[in-house]
Design an enzyme around this catalytic site. Structure first.
Site, PDB file in Angstrom:
ATOM      1  N   GLN A  72      36.036  49.854  44.432  1.00 19.88           N
ATOM      2  CA  GLN A  72      35.884  50.896  45.461  1.00 19.88           C
ATOM      3  C   GLN A  72      34.470  50.841  46.045  1.00 19.88           C
ATOM      4  O   GLN A  72      33.501  50.609  45.307  1.00 19.88           O
ATOM      5  CB  GLN A  72      36.134  52.275  44.863  1.00 19.88           C
TER       6      GLN A  72
HETATM    7  N1  LIG Z   1      52.824  42.979  44.635  1.00 17.50           N
HETATM    8  C1  LIG Z   1      51.735  42.823  43.899  1.00 17.50           C
HETATM    9  N2  LIG Z   1      51.112  43.938  43.498  1.00 17.50           N
HETATM   10  C2  LIG Z   1      49.987  43.777  42.772  1.00 17.50           C
HETATM   11  C3  LIG Z   1      49.470  42.502  42.416  1.00 17.50           C
HETATM   12  N3  LIG Z   1      48.328  42.677  41.725  1.00 17.50           N
HETATM   13  C4  LIG Z   1      48.159  44.020  41.655  1.00 17.50           C
HETATM   14  N4  LIG Z   1      49.158  44.673  42.258  1.00 17.50           N
HETATM   15  C5  LIG Z   1      49.294  46.121  42.399  1.00 17.50           C
HETATM   16  O1  LIG Z   1      48.193  46.565  43.171  1.00 17.50           O
HETATM   17  C6  LIG Z   1      47.714  47.818  42.666  1.00 17.50           C
HETATM   18  C7  LIG Z   1      46.243  47.744  42.379  1.00 17.50           C
HETATM   19  O2  LIG Z   1      45.995  46.825  41.322  1.00 17.50           O
HETATM   20  P1  LIG Z   1      44.726  46.959  40.376  1.00 17.50           P
HETATM   21  O3  LIG Z   1      44.890  45.901  39.342  1.00 17.50           O
HETATM   22  O4  LIG Z   1      44.518  48.358  39.917  1.00 17.50           O
HETATM   23  O5  LIG Z   1      43.572  46.584  41.390  1.00 17.50           O
HETATM   24  P2  LIG Z   1      41.993  46.580  41.072  1.00 17.50           P
HETATM   25  O6  LIG Z   1      41.445  45.389  41.794  1.00 17.50           O
HETATM   26  O7  LIG Z   1      41.745  46.658  39.610  1.00 17.50           O
HETATM   27  O8  LIG Z   1      41.520  47.890  41.824  1.00 17.50           O
HETATM   28  P3  LIG Z   1      40.220  48.829  41.495  1.00 17.50           P
HETATM   29  O9  LIG Z   1      40.241  49.139  40.037  1.00 17.50           O
HETATM   30  O10 LIG Z   1      40.407  50.047  42.340  1.00 17.50           O
HETATM   31  O11 LIG Z   1      39.012  48.037  41.912  1.00 17.50           O
HETATM   32  C8  LIG Z   1      48.549  48.143  41.417  1.00 17.50           C
HETATM   33  O12 LIG Z   1      49.529  49.080  41.801  1.00 17.50           O
HETATM   34  C9  LIG Z   1      49.183  46.826  41.058  1.00 17.50           C
HETATM   35  O13 LIG Z   1      50.466  46.999  40.476  1.00 17.50           O
HETATM   36  C10 LIG Z   1      50.186  41.344  42.866  1.00 17.50           C
HETATM   37  O14 LIG Z   1      49.799  40.197  42.613  1.00 17.50           O
HETATM   38  N5  LIG Z   1      51.311  41.568  43.613  1.00 17.50           N
END
Ligand SMILES: Nc1nc2c(ncn2[C@@H]2O[C@H](COP(=O)(O)OP(=O)(O)OP(=O)(O)O)[C@@H](O)[C@H]2O)c(=O)[nH]1
Ligand SMILES: [Mg+2]
Length: 126
Positions: A72
């Site tokens: 974020q």
């Molecule tokens: N369709 C799809 N959804 C994904 C994929 N990777 C993550 N998501 C979805 O995207 C959303 C965010 O994923 P996170 O892993 O929380 O992303 P992050 O990069 O850790 O985000 P922050 O913690 O906010 O920095 C979740 O609802 C996941 O299920 C993917 O490869 N494909």
């Protein structure tokens, strides 16, 4: 060859390795790290990371500590304070997030232009 196997080869004899996981919010960092855990340690619900969280992994030869940083905007200025902790960085890019690809590039450029530090850097496209 898996990501962690590549790290093991690159890092040679080190026994304990710190890895930073960076990328924009919602890019899939926590999801990827969750998949790397043993199945009985994986969580079902992934929620946005606040600040950062720490995960630990072991292979036969290495112990990894992964800093899963929040992507974020309000937390991205935390990243550089952890650069010195890491020997390797995984930068995650969401290929479906075309609108913010330019923002991801800016963040990656900032990272690459950071002075005085040499990391193993790999990019994951989710
Ligand atoms: N369709 C799809 N959804 C994904 C994929 N990777 C993550 N998501 C979805 O995207 C959303 C965010 O994923 P996170 O892993 O929380 O992303 P992050 O990069 O850790 O985000 P922050 O913690 O906010 O920095 C979740 O609802 C996941 O299920 C993917 O490869 N494909
Ligand atoms: Mg996260």
């Amino acid at each position: 060859m898996g990501l962690f196997d590549k790290l093991v080869r690159w890092l040679g004899l080190k026994k304990e390795v710190n890895v930073l996981c960076l990328g924009l919010d919602n890019s899939g960092k926590t999801t990827i790290i969750n998949k790397l855990k043993p199945s009985n340690a994986q969580v079902q619900d992934i929620v946005p990371t606040i600040g950062f969280s720490i995960e630990k992994f072991k292979t036969s030869s290495l112990s990894f500590t992964v800093f899963d940083m929040s992507g974020q905007g309000r937390y991205r200025n935390l990243w550089e304070h952890y650069y010195k902790e890491g020997q390797a960085i995984i930068f995650v890019i969401d290929s479906a997030d075309k609108l913010r690809m330019v923002v991801a590039k800016e963040e990656l450029d900032t990272l690459l232009n950071h002075p005085g530090k040499l990391w193993f850097l790999t990019c994951c496209v989710s």
